[in-house]
Structures are given as structure tokens and as C-alpha cells.
Design a protein around this motif. Structure first.
Motif, PDB file in Angstrom:
ATOM      1  N   TYR A 133       0.820  -1.214   0.000  1.00  0.00           N
ATOM      2  CA  TYR A 133       0.000   0.000   0.000  1.00  0.00           C
ATOM      3  C   TYR A 133       0.855   1.266   0.000  1.00  0.00           C
ATOM      4  CZ  TYR A 133      -3.664  -3.321   1.080  1.00  0.00           C
ATOM      5  OH  TYR A 133      -4.511  -4.403   1.035  1.00  0.00           O
ATOM      6  N   GLY A 134       1.998   1.205  -0.677  1.00  0.00           N
ATOM      7  CA  GLY A 134       2.885   2.359  -0.773  1.00  0.00           C
ATOM      8  C   GLY A 134       2.478   3.262  -1.923  1.00  0.00           C
ATOM      9  N   HIS A 135       3.345   4.209  -2.213  1.00  0.00           N
ATOM     10  CA  HIS A 135       3.083   5.184  -3.265  1.00  0.00           C
ATOM     11  C   HIS A 135       4.266   5.191  -4.233  1.00  0.00           C
ATOM     12  CE1 HIS A 135      -0.067   6.674  -0.607  1.00  0.00           C
ATOM     13  NE2 HIS A 135       0.842   6.620   0.345  1.00  0.00           N
ATOM     14  N   LEU A 136       3.965   5.398  -5.504  1.00  0.00           N
ATOM     15  CA  LEU A 136       4.999   5.446  -6.526  1.00  0.00           C
ATOM     16  C   LEU A 136       4.689   6.596  -7.459  1.00  0.00           C
ATOM     17  CD1 LEU A 136       6.780   2.683  -8.349  1.00  0.00           C
ATOM     18  CD2 LEU A 136       5.497   4.266  -9.755  1.00  0.00           C
ATOM     19  N   GLN A 137       5.716   7.387  -7.769  1.00  0.00           N
ATOM     20  CA  GLN A 137       5.509   8.473  -8.730  1.00  0.00           C
ATOM     21  C   GLN A 137       6.744   8.617  -9.603  1.00  0.00           C
ATOM     22  OE1 GLN A 137       3.785  12.005  -7.185  1.00  0.00           O
ATOM     23  NE2 GLN A 137       3.997  13.122  -9.075  1.00  0.00           N
TER      24      GLN A 137
ATOM     25  N   PHE B  56      12.252   7.455 -10.488  1.00  0.00           N
ATOM     26  CA  PHE B  56      10.988   7.246  -9.793  1.00  0.00           C
ATOM     27  C   PHE B  56      11.209   7.407  -8.289  1.00  0.00           C
ATOM     28  CE2 PHE B  56      10.991   4.944 -13.714  1.00  0.00           C
ATOM     29  CZ  PHE B  56       9.709   5.075 -14.218  1.00  0.00           C
ATOM     30  N   ILE B  57      10.153   7.770  -7.581  1.00  0.00           N
ATOM     31  CA  ILE B  57      10.197   7.792  -6.128  1.00  0.00           C
ATOM     32  C   ILE B  57       9.140   6.820  -5.626  1.00  0.00           C
ATOM     33  CG2 ILE B  57       8.653   9.799  -5.924  1.00  0.00           C
ATOM     34  CD1 ILE B  57      10.379  10.585  -3.453  1.00  0.00           C
ATOM     35  N   VAL B  58       9.545   5.982  -4.686  1.00  0.00           N
ATOM     36  CA  VAL B  58       8.655   4.969  -4.108  1.00  0.00           C
ATOM     37  C   VAL B  58       8.685   5.179  -2.605  1.00  0.00           C
ATOM     38  CG1 VAL B  58       8.125   2.522  -3.993  1.00  0.00           C
ATOM     39  CG2 VAL B  58       9.403   3.395  -5.919  1.00  0.00           C
ATOM     40  N   THR B  59       7.500   5.266  -2.006  1.00  0.00           N
ATOM     41  CA  THR B  59       7.437   5.505  -0.569  1.00  0.00           C
ATOM     42  C   THR B  59       6.598   4.438   0.125  1.00  0.00           C
ATOM     43  OG1 THR B  59       5.466   6.913  -0.678  1.00  0.00           O
ATOM     44  CG2 THR B  59       7.600   8.005  -0.927  1.00  0.00           C
ATOM     45  N   PRO B  60       6.908   4.181   1.382  1.00  0.00           N
ATOM     46  CA  PRO B  60       6.064   3.250   2.142  1.00  0.00           C
ATOM     47  C   PRO B  60       4.705   3.887   2.429  1.00  0.00           C
ATOM     48  CG  PRO B  60       7.805   4.165   3.531  1.00  0.00           C
ATOM     49  CD  PRO B  60       8.038   4.674   2.145  1.00  0.00           C
ATOM     50  N   LYS B  61       3.803   3.093   2.920  1.00  0.00           N
ATOM     51  CA  LYS B  61       2.426   3.521   3.215  1.00  0.00           C
ATOM     52  C   LYS B  61       2.395   4.757   4.105  1.00  0.00           C
ATOM     53  CE  LYS B  61      -1.781   1.710   5.326  1.00  0.00           C
ATOM     54  NZ  LYS B  61      -2.380   0.537   5.972  1.00  0.00           N
ATOM     55  N   SER B  62       3.331   4.867   5.029  1.00  0.00           N
ATOM     56  CA  SER B  62       3.328   5.954   6.007  1.00  0.00           C
ATOM     57  C   SER B  62       3.794   7.293   5.437  1.00  0.00           C
ATOM     58  CB  SER B  62       4.211   5.579   7.200  1.00  0.00           C
ATOM     59  OG  SER B  62       5.550   5.387   6.768  1.00  0.00           O
ATOM     60  N   VAL B  63       4.257   7.311   4.191  1.00  0.00           N
ATOM     61  CA  VAL B  63       4.766   8.542   3.579  1.00  0.00           C
ATOM     62  C   VAL B  63       3.926   8.868   2.355  1.00  0.00           C
ATOM     63  CG1 VAL B  63       6.749   9.655   2.483  1.00  0.00           C
ATOM     64  CG2 VAL B  63       7.115   8.044   4.368  1.00  0.00           C
ATOM     65  N   ASP B  64       3.286  10.031   2.363  1.00  0.00           N
ATOM     66  CA  ASP B  64       2.484  10.463   1.228  1.00  0.00           C
ATOM     67  C   ASP B  64       3.342  11.275   0.269  1.00  0.00           C
ATOM     68  OD1 ASP B  64       0.039   9.340   1.970  1.00  0.00           O
ATOM     69  OD2 ASP B  64      -0.509  11.078   3.185  1.00  0.00           O
ATOM     70  N   ILE B  65       3.013  11.195  -1.003  1.00  0.00           N
ATOM     71  CA  ILE B  65       3.647  12.025  -2.023  1.00  0.00           C
ATOM     72  C   ILE B  65       2.624  13.066  -2.433  1.00  0.00           C
ATOM     73  CG2 ILE B  65       4.632  12.104  -4.339  1.00  0.00           C
ATOM     74  CD1 ILE B  65       5.404   9.182  -4.022  1.00  0.00           C
TER      75      ILE B  65
END
Length: 92
Positions: free
Chosen positions: A53-57, A64-73
Motif C-alpha cells: 500500500y505504498g506510493h509510486l511516482q 521514480f520515487i517509491v514511498t512506504p504507506k506511512s509517507v504520502d507524495i
């Protein structure tokens, strides 16, 4: 904490996912990586990221930047990058 990784093979995908599991953000630089290898790296990374449930942009064509669930982009990094280039060129 942000970790920058420049993978050279599909096996490096594991390091990206391990970093996400450590609850850290990853910047992935695929510049110079074969297109097929880069696609496999991103397939593996995006699948694991979705399961976590992470974020990718996408920041640029190969970064690319990929973050764990606890970090919003927030924001659009492509617009920010284009704005920076425009500012350097004196257009803004």
C-alpha cells in the motif's frame, strides 16, 4: 530517511523492496539501464509496492520515487522539474 538506488540488474529490485519494508523512501535511478531490465525492475517494485500500500511516482523519464504507506507524495514532481528547468532557462 530517503535512499537513492541505481539498480543495474533485476536482482537489485530486492534491495528496493527491502528498503521499503524498512519504512524508508527510495529514489530509483534507471538511467543507463537496459529498457527490458528497467521494465522488469519496475514491475517487481510496483507490484511489491502495491502489496505494501505504498506510493509510486515518476519524477522524470528514468527516475521514480517509491514511498512506504506511512509517507504520502504530494504535488507533481514532473511539473516541479519542468518549473526548475524553466527557471534555469529564465522563462519564469
Amino acid at each position: 530517511e530517503v535512499c537513492a538506488i541505481k539498480p543495474t540488474s533485476v536482482e537489485d529490485s530486492r534491495a528496493i523492496v527491502d528498503t521499503l519494508l524498512d519504512n524508508r523512501t527510495v529514489v530509483i535511478n534507471l538511467e543507463g539501464v537496459d529498457v527490458d531490465v528497467a521494465q522488469r525492475i519496475m514491475d517487481y517494485t510496483s507490484g511489491a509496492n502495491a502489496a505494501l500500500y505504498g506510493h509510486l511516482q515518476k519524477i522524470s523519464r528514468n527516475i521514480f520515487i517509491v514511498t512506504p504507506k506511512s509517507v504520502d507524495i504530494t504535488g507533481d514532481f514532473q511539473d516541479l522539474m519542468n518549473g526548475s528547468v524553466d527557471m534555469l532557462d529564465g522563462r519564469k
